[in-house]
Design a protein around this motif. Structure first.
Motif, PDB file in Angstrom:
ATOM      1  N   PHE A  22       0.776  -1.350   0.211  1.00  0.00           N
ATOM      2  CA  PHE A  22       0.232   0.330  -0.147  1.00  0.00           C
ATOM      3  C   PHE A  22       0.633   1.268  -0.122  1.00  0.00           C
ATOM      4  CE2 PHE A  22      -3.484  -2.858   1.558  1.00  0.00           C
ATOM      5  CZ  PHE A  22      -4.518  -2.350   0.578  1.00  0.00           C
ATOM      6  N   TRP A  23       1.415   1.523   0.763  1.00  0.00           N
ATOM      7  CA  TRP A  23       3.057   2.472   0.699  1.00  0.00           C
ATOM      8  C   TRP A  23       3.473   2.584  -0.447  1.00  0.00           C
ATOM      9  CZ3 TRP A  23       8.219   2.599   1.024  1.00  0.00           C
ATOM     10  CH2 TRP A  23       8.852   4.080   1.391  1.00  0.00           C
ATOM     11  N   ILE A  24       4.153   1.635  -1.351  1.00  0.00           N
ATOM     12  CA  ILE A  24       4.821   1.837  -2.225  1.00  0.00           C
ATOM     13  C   ILE A  24       3.451   1.748  -3.553  1.00  0.00           C
ATOM     14  CG2 ILE A  24       6.031   0.507  -4.447  1.00  0.00           C
ATOM     15  CD1 ILE A  24       7.380  -0.618  -2.586  1.00  0.00           C
ATOM     16  N   TRP A  25       2.090   1.671  -3.393  1.00  0.00           N
ATOM     17  CA  TRP A  25       1.305   2.128  -4.513  1.00  0.00           C
ATOM     18  C   TRP A  25       0.754   3.750  -4.106  1.00  0.00           C
ATOM     19  CZ3 TRP A  25      -4.748   0.522  -3.551  1.00  0.00           C
ATOM     20  CH2 TRP A  25      -4.905   1.102  -3.922  1.00  0.00           C
ATOM     21  N   SER A  26       0.601   4.407  -3.300  1.00  0.00           N
ATOM     22  CA  SER A  26       0.091   5.080  -3.263  1.00  0.00           C
ATOM     23  C   SER A  26       1.113   6.314  -3.071  1.00  0.00           C
ATOM     24  CB  SER A  26       0.374   5.628  -1.434  1.00  0.00           C
ATOM     25  OG  SER A  26      -0.739   4.431  -0.523  1.00  0.00           O
ATOM     26  N   LEU A  27       2.756   5.930  -3.644  1.00  0.00           N
ATOM     27  CA  LEU A  27       3.989   6.866  -3.424  1.00  0.00           C
ATOM     28  C   LEU A  27       3.790   6.893  -5.175  1.00  0.00           C
ATOM     29  CD1 LEU A  27       7.444   6.266  -1.382  1.00  0.00           C
ATOM     30  CD2 LEU A  27       5.587   8.256  -1.348  1.00  0.00           C
ATOM     31  N   VAL A  28       3.693   5.623  -5.397  1.00  0.00           N
ATOM     32  CA  VAL A  28       3.169   5.586  -6.998  1.00  0.00           C
ATOM     33  C   VAL A  28       2.310   6.194  -7.661  1.00  0.00           C
ATOM     34  CG1 VAL A  28       3.481   4.256  -8.953  1.00  0.00           C
ATOM     35  CG2 VAL A  28       4.644   3.555  -7.951  1.00  0.00           C
ATOM     36  N   ASP A  29       1.302   5.977  -6.727  1.00  0.00           N
ATOM     37  CA  ASP A  29      -0.404   7.318  -7.183  1.00  0.00           C
ATOM     38  C   ASP A  29      -0.119   9.221  -7.094  1.00  0.00           C
ATOM     39  OD1 ASP A  29      -2.880   6.868  -8.368  1.00  0.00           O
ATOM     40  OD2 ASP A  29      -3.178   7.924  -6.098  1.00  0.00           O
ATOM     41  N   ILE A  30       1.004   9.249  -6.094  1.00  0.00           N
ATOM     42  CA  ILE A  30       0.806  10.226  -5.589  1.00  0.00           C
ATOM     43  C   ILE A  30       1.916  11.017  -6.572  1.00  0.00           C
ATOM     44  CG2 ILE A  30       2.133  12.061  -4.216  1.00  0.00           C
ATOM     45  CD1 ILE A  30       1.796  10.295  -2.228  1.00  0.00           C
ATOM     46  N   LEU A  31       2.386  10.244  -7.236  1.00  0.00           N
ATOM     47  CA  LEU A  31       3.970  10.843  -8.268  1.00  0.00           C
ATOM     48  C   LEU A  31       3.064  11.404  -9.203  1.00  0.00           C
ATOM     49  CD1 LEU A  31       7.027   9.312  -6.921  1.00  0.00           C
ATOM     50  CD2 LEU A  31       6.228  11.906  -7.079  1.00  0.00           C
ATOM     51  N   LYS A  32       2.069  10.384 -10.221  1.00  0.00           N
ATOM     52  CA  LYS A  32       1.755   9.774 -11.588  1.00  0.00           C
ATOM     53  C   LYS A  32       0.737  11.346 -11.688  1.00  0.00           C
ATOM     54  CE  LYS A  32       1.209   5.621 -13.876  1.00  0.00           C
ATOM     55  NZ  LYS A  32       0.121   5.048 -13.708  1.00  0.00           N
ATOM     56  N   SER A  33       0.125  11.771 -10.641  1.00  0.00           N
ATOM     57  CA  SER A  33      -1.222  12.540 -11.155  1.00  0.00           C
ATOM     58  C   SER A  33      -0.988  14.026 -10.761  1.00  0.00           C
ATOM     59  CB  SER A  33      -2.157  11.658  -9.524  1.00  0.00           C
ATOM     60  OG  SER A  33      -2.822  10.564  -9.312  1.00  0.00           O
ATOM     61  N   ASP A  34      -2.022  15.003 -10.559  1.00  0.00           N
ATOM     62  CA  ASP A  34      -0.993  16.932 -10.249  1.00  0.00           C
ATOM     63  C   ASP A  34      -2.592  16.748  -9.319  1.00  0.00           C
ATOM     64  OD1 ASP A  34       0.280  16.347 -12.783  1.00  0.00           O
ATOM     65  OD2 ASP A  34      -1.490  16.537 -14.101  1.00  0.00           O
ATOM     66  N   PHE A  35      -1.412  17.629  -8.422  1.00  0.00           N
ATOM     67  CA  PHE A  35      -2.300  18.143  -7.375  1.00  0.00           C
ATOM     68  C   PHE A  35      -2.214  19.804  -7.379  1.00  0.00           C
ATOM     69  CE2 PHE A  35      -1.638  14.167  -5.603  1.00  0.00           C
ATOM     70  CZ  PHE A  35      -2.648  13.264  -5.888  1.00  0.00           C
ATOM     71  N   THR A  36      -3.854  20.592  -6.525  1.00  0.00           N
ATOM     72  CA  THR A  36      -3.346  21.898  -6.824  1.00  0.00           C
ATOM     73  C   THR A  36      -2.071  22.385  -5.416  1.00  0.00           C
ATOM     74  OG1 THR A  36      -5.232  22.062  -5.789  1.00  0.00           O
ATOM     75  CG2 THR A  36      -5.292  21.782  -7.788  1.00  0.00           C
ATOM     76  N   GLY A  37      -1.652  23.597  -5.997  1.00  0.00           N
ATOM     77  CA  GLY A  37      -0.676  24.242  -4.727  1.00  0.00           C
ATOM     78  C   GLY A  37       0.234  23.003  -4.462  1.00  0.00           C
ATOM     79  N   TYR A  38       0.469  23.335  -3.397  1.00  0.00           N
ATOM     80  CA  TYR A  38       1.206  22.115  -2.362  1.00  0.00           C
ATOM     81  C   TYR A  38       1.083  20.953  -2.344  1.00  0.00           C
ATOM     82  CZ  TYR A  38       4.751  26.557  -2.127  1.00  0.00           C
ATOM     83  OH  TYR A  38       4.813  27.588  -3.396  1.00  0.00           O
ATOM     84  N   ASN A  39      -0.470  20.247  -2.626  1.00  0.00           N
ATOM     85  CA  ASN A  39      -0.496  18.723  -2.491  1.00  0.00           C
ATOM     86  C   ASN A  39       0.350  17.725  -2.253  1.00  0.00           C
ATOM     87  OD1 ASN A  39      -2.619  20.032  -1.247  1.00  0.00           O
ATOM     88  ND2 ASN A  39      -4.042  19.704  -2.393  1.00  0.00           N
ATOM     89  N   LYS A  40       1.162  18.022  -3.463  1.00  0.00           N
ATOM     90  CA  LYS A  40       1.983  16.819  -4.064  1.00  0.00           C
ATOM     91  C   LYS A  40       2.621  16.581  -2.816  1.00  0.00           C
ATOM     92  CE  LYS A  40       2.738  14.775  -8.262  1.00  0.00           C
ATOM     93  NZ  LYS A  40       3.255  14.743  -9.267  1.00  0.00           N
ATOM     94  N   ILE A  41       3.274  17.842  -2.485  1.00  0.00           N
ATOM     95  CA  ILE A  41       4.795  17.572  -1.608  1.00  0.00           C
ATOM     96  C   ILE A  41       4.668  17.105  -0.590  1.00  0.00           C
ATOM     97  CG2 ILE A  41       6.464  19.070  -0.620  1.00  0.00           C
ATOM     98  CD1 ILE A  41       6.861  20.916  -3.195  1.00  0.00           C
ATOM     99  N   ILE A  42       2.799  17.755   0.218  1.00  0.00           N
ATOM    100  CA  ILE A  42       2.286  17.478   0.816  1.00  0.00           C
ATOM    101  C   ILE A  42       2.076  16.294   1.681  1.00  0.00           C
ATOM    102  CG2 ILE A  42       0.814  18.105   2.990  1.00  0.00           C
ATOM    103  CD1 ILE A  42       0.579  20.861   2.547  1.00  0.00           C
ATOM    104  N   TRP A  43       1.153  15.250   0.527  1.00  0.00           N
ATOM    105  CA  TRP A  43       1.147  13.690   0.241  1.00  0.00           C
ATOM    106  C   TRP A  43       2.374  13.315   0.307  1.00  0.00           C
ATOM    107  CZ3 TRP A  43      -2.768  12.166   2.784  1.00  0.00           C
ATOM    108  CH2 TRP A  43      -3.767  13.062   2.825  1.00  0.00           C
ATOM    109  N   LEU A  44       3.305  13.900  -0.679  1.00  0.00           N
ATOM    110  CA  LEU A  44       4.598  13.155  -0.850  1.00  0.00           C
ATOM    111  C   LEU A  44       5.460  12.687   0.561  1.00  0.00           C
ATOM    112  CD1 LEU A  44       6.330  13.746  -4.021  1.00  0.00           C
ATOM    113  CD2 LEU A  44       5.561  11.386  -3.279  1.00  0.00           C
TER     114      LEU A  44
END
Length: 73
Positions: A22-44
């Protein structure tokens, strides 16, 4: 000495392997997706440092925050 039985191996599998998947799946999903603002960095950072709990939070909350892409033809 110390031997593991079948039940212990199943418990060990669910404690170590499943959260790692689940950890690897979440990281890959975050890296492949677009977010607004700093949400991507925060979720990573949340998923990377909080491991299983961070992955669970992302899968329950973060996936709804992704930017929806509309295909125009």
């Amino acid at each position: 000495m110390f031997a593991l039985g079948f039940q212990e191996l199943i418990i060990l599998f669910f404690i170590t392997v499943v959260p790692t998947i689940f950890w690897i799946w979440s990281l890959v999903d975050i890296l492949k997706s677009d977010f607004t603002g700093y949400n991507k960095i925060i979720w990573l950072l949340v998923v990377f440092f909080l491991f299983a709990f961070g992955s669970l939070l992302y899968l329950l909350i973060g996936r709804k925050q992704k930017v929806k892409v509309s295909l125009k033809e």
